[in-house]
Design an enzyme around this catalytic site. Structure first.
Site, short mmCIF file in Angstrom:
data_model
loop_
_atom_site.label_atom_id
_atom_site.label_comp_id
_atom_site.label_asym_id
_atom_site.label_seq_id
_atom_site.Cartn_x
_atom_site.Cartn_y
_atom_site.Cartn_z
N HIS A 151 0.82 -1.22 0.00
CA HIS A 151 0.00 0.00 0.00
C HIS A 151 0.85 1.27 0.00
O HIS A 151 0.34 2.38 0.13
CB HIS A 151 -0.90 -0.03 1.26
N LYS B 120 3.34 4.42 -1.19
CA LYS B 120 3.47 5.36 -2.32
C LYS B 120 4.80 6.08 -2.16
O LYS B 120 4.93 7.00 -1.35
CB LYS B 120 2.33 6.39 -2.32
N HIS C 63 -8.98 11.73 1.75
CA HIS C 63 -8.18 10.50 1.70
C HIS C 63 -6.86 10.67 2.44
O HIS C 63 -6.04 9.75 2.49
CB HIS C 63 -7.92 10.15 0.22
N LYS D 3 -4.00 10.86 5.26
CA LYS D 3 -3.70 10.04 6.44
C LYS D 3 -2.67 10.81 7.26
O LYS D 3 -1.45 10.64 7.08
CB LYS D 3 -3.15 8.68 6.01
N ASP E 108 0.38 18.31 19.66
CA ASP E 108 1.08 19.26 20.55
C ASP E 108 2.06 20.20 19.85
O ASP E 108 3.06 20.62 20.46
CB ASP E 108 1.86 18.49 21.63
#
Length: 486
Positions: free
Chosen positions: A226, A228, A404, A406, A411
């Protein structure tokens, strides 16, 4: 006997299926999986033996994982030795960072460094890129300037408009004499035979990750790549959520707005990114990389001092590194935790970490899509929201289009951008990669982006959510059963 078989063929088939299902159940119990995942498999196998055996064959068996462990060997010892030397040097850098601003969060860097030999790098420039149209503009500019090699690794590559532009560029650079390597996931990618022939004719080295017989019908099969990744001359690297397809680019007239986040790296962190690519390339090409010339790992003058670690996880790592870092960042937060993910199907550890953080006074916010590209994933996500509301966590649904990205920021110190979703598949099954950034300015920038995204989102009302229909709750309960397999 023949007459008996003719008259009772259906009963015999059913009996064989149940025997196979019982055998699979016993195998699962001995494997000592996560109890939730074990129970899910057992329910499906017992009550739906035909479907259960198919699901178990596609998703539950370990033969693919064993194949990975057997073939995905450690890359050239020269690189590992070099990384270990970097780790020893980084002890001083960790102390410097702690004195600068990290304080107790220094343990995040130590955790990743010890569990995955991911060196902390200080000499980096980091550019946060919003959306595919901006990412591909920068990427194409860098590719055109490449002098030695291009290393490209993606989950999805399609030979649509944007994909064809990239693939044609790779062909052009290969014809110029550059080393061009392209690795795509066999399930995620969709490249025509004509384009594959064009790539190979131009001199592009092309391999699919773990080929399957019928990629169009395998869906979310286990152990997919998965990641990229794009690396230009060992000096520039790209990593994030944006695949190579028109879906990820916002063109005039496009119906669905696609909101995503990627980063462009220059500096020492690209070394670790390069190592991850070469390790995977050795696996997909089934060949050992002997030449580890300085062109792969060029020495560049330190132009900026952003601290970065590259966190990689997958079936070939001993620990769930990305999940561990996210969990630890949440549990050590002092002020806020802002998360963006398209798929929120977490394990109990992440849910508990978020609940404890919020209950202890931390501002915890989650941004998810209003509309998902998967109905089952959407309902599964919804099944977890009440547990967040019980702990006063704020949940927002992005309404401008499909989000999409992620990302996570904590902080004004810690942030991560990469390929990993907040779900079982990303944490435990697929090959994922995230950039972990320790920098005040970049954290503030990502926080600003998060707040801007909230302007295109609606905050969910816990009371209204509690009173949703029973049909909706039933859909969620059903889809949650499949959560460990999604």
């Amino acid at each position: 006997m023949i007459e008996f078989l003719k008259n009772n063929w259906f009963v015999i088939i059913i009996s064989i299926n149940y025997l196979l299902a019982i055998s699979a159940v016993i195998t699962i119990l001995f494997r000592n999986l996560n109890p939730t995942k074990t129970l899910t498999y057992i329910i499906v196998l017992v009550f739906f033996p035909f479907l259960g055996l198919l699901v178990y064959y596609l998703f539950g068996q370990e033969y693919r994982k064993n194949k990975i462990f057997n073939r995905k060997n450690v890359l050239n010892q020269k690189i590992i030795k070099s990384l270990n030397e970097d780790l020893e040097q980084n002890n001083k850098q960790l102390k410097e960072l702690q004195d600068d601003f990290l304080e107790d969060k220094i343990r995040l860097a130590q955790l990743l460094q010890k569990s995955d030999k991911a060196p902390l790098t200080r000499c980096n420039s980091v550019e946060i890129i919003k959306n595919g149209e901006n990412k591909f503009k920068r990427l194409f500019e860098d590719i055109k300037k490449a002098k030695h090699h291009l290393h490209i690794e993606y989950y999805i590559v399609k030979d649509d408009d944007i994909g064809t532009q990239l693939l044609n560029l790779l062909c052009e650079k290969a014809k110029e004499g550059l080393e061009v390597r392209l690795s795509v996931d066999d399930v995620g990618a969709s490249i025509s035979r004509k384009m594959k022939h064009q790539l190979k004719s131009a001199g592009v080295e092309f391999y699919s990750f773990m080929p399957v017989l019928f990629p169009k019908f395998t869906g979310r099969m286990n152990y997919r790549n998965h990641r990229k990744i794009a690396i230009i001359d060992g000096a520039i690297g790209y990593v994030g959520g944006i695949n190579v397809a028109d879906d990820y680019v916002n063109k005039p007239g496009k119906k669905l707005y696609w909101r995503d986040t990627h980063i462009r790296l220059e500096g020492e962190a690209v070394i670790t990114l390069q190592v991850q690519f070469l390790t995977n390339w050795q696996f997909v090409s089934d060949s050992k990389i002997e030449d580890l010339s300085k062109e792969y790992f060029p020495n560049k003058k330190c132009e900026d001092t952003v601290a970065v670690q590259i966190a990689a996880s997958g079936p070939d790592t001993d620990w769930s590194n990305i999940m561990d870092v996210i969990f630890f960042a949440i549990t050590t937060a002092d002020d806020y935790v802002y998360l963006t993910t398209p798929y929120f199907i977490p394990n109990d550890e992440i849910i508990m970490a978020l609940q404890i953080a919020s209950r202890s006074g931390i501002d915890v916010r989650l941004l998810i899509p209003d509309e998902s590209d998967s109905i089952i994933a959407k309902h599964a996500t919804n099944s977890y929201l009440q547990r967040l509301f019980n702990a006063n966590i704020k949940v927002y649904r992005y309404t401008k289009g499909f989000i999409h990205a992620k990302t996570m920021v904590v902080d004004n110190v810690f942030s991560t951008i990469g390929t990993s979703n907040l779900d079982y598949r990303s944490f435990n099954i697929n090959f994922e990669i995230n950039a972990v950034i320790y920098d005040k300015d970049k954290s503030k920038e990502l926080k600003f982006i998060f707040m801007e995204d909230l302007k295109d989102a609606i905050e969910m009302n816990p009371e209204e959510w509690k009173n949703r229909s029973k049909i909706q709750k039933l859909k969620e309960a059903y889809c949650k059963l499949w959560a460990p397999l999604l």
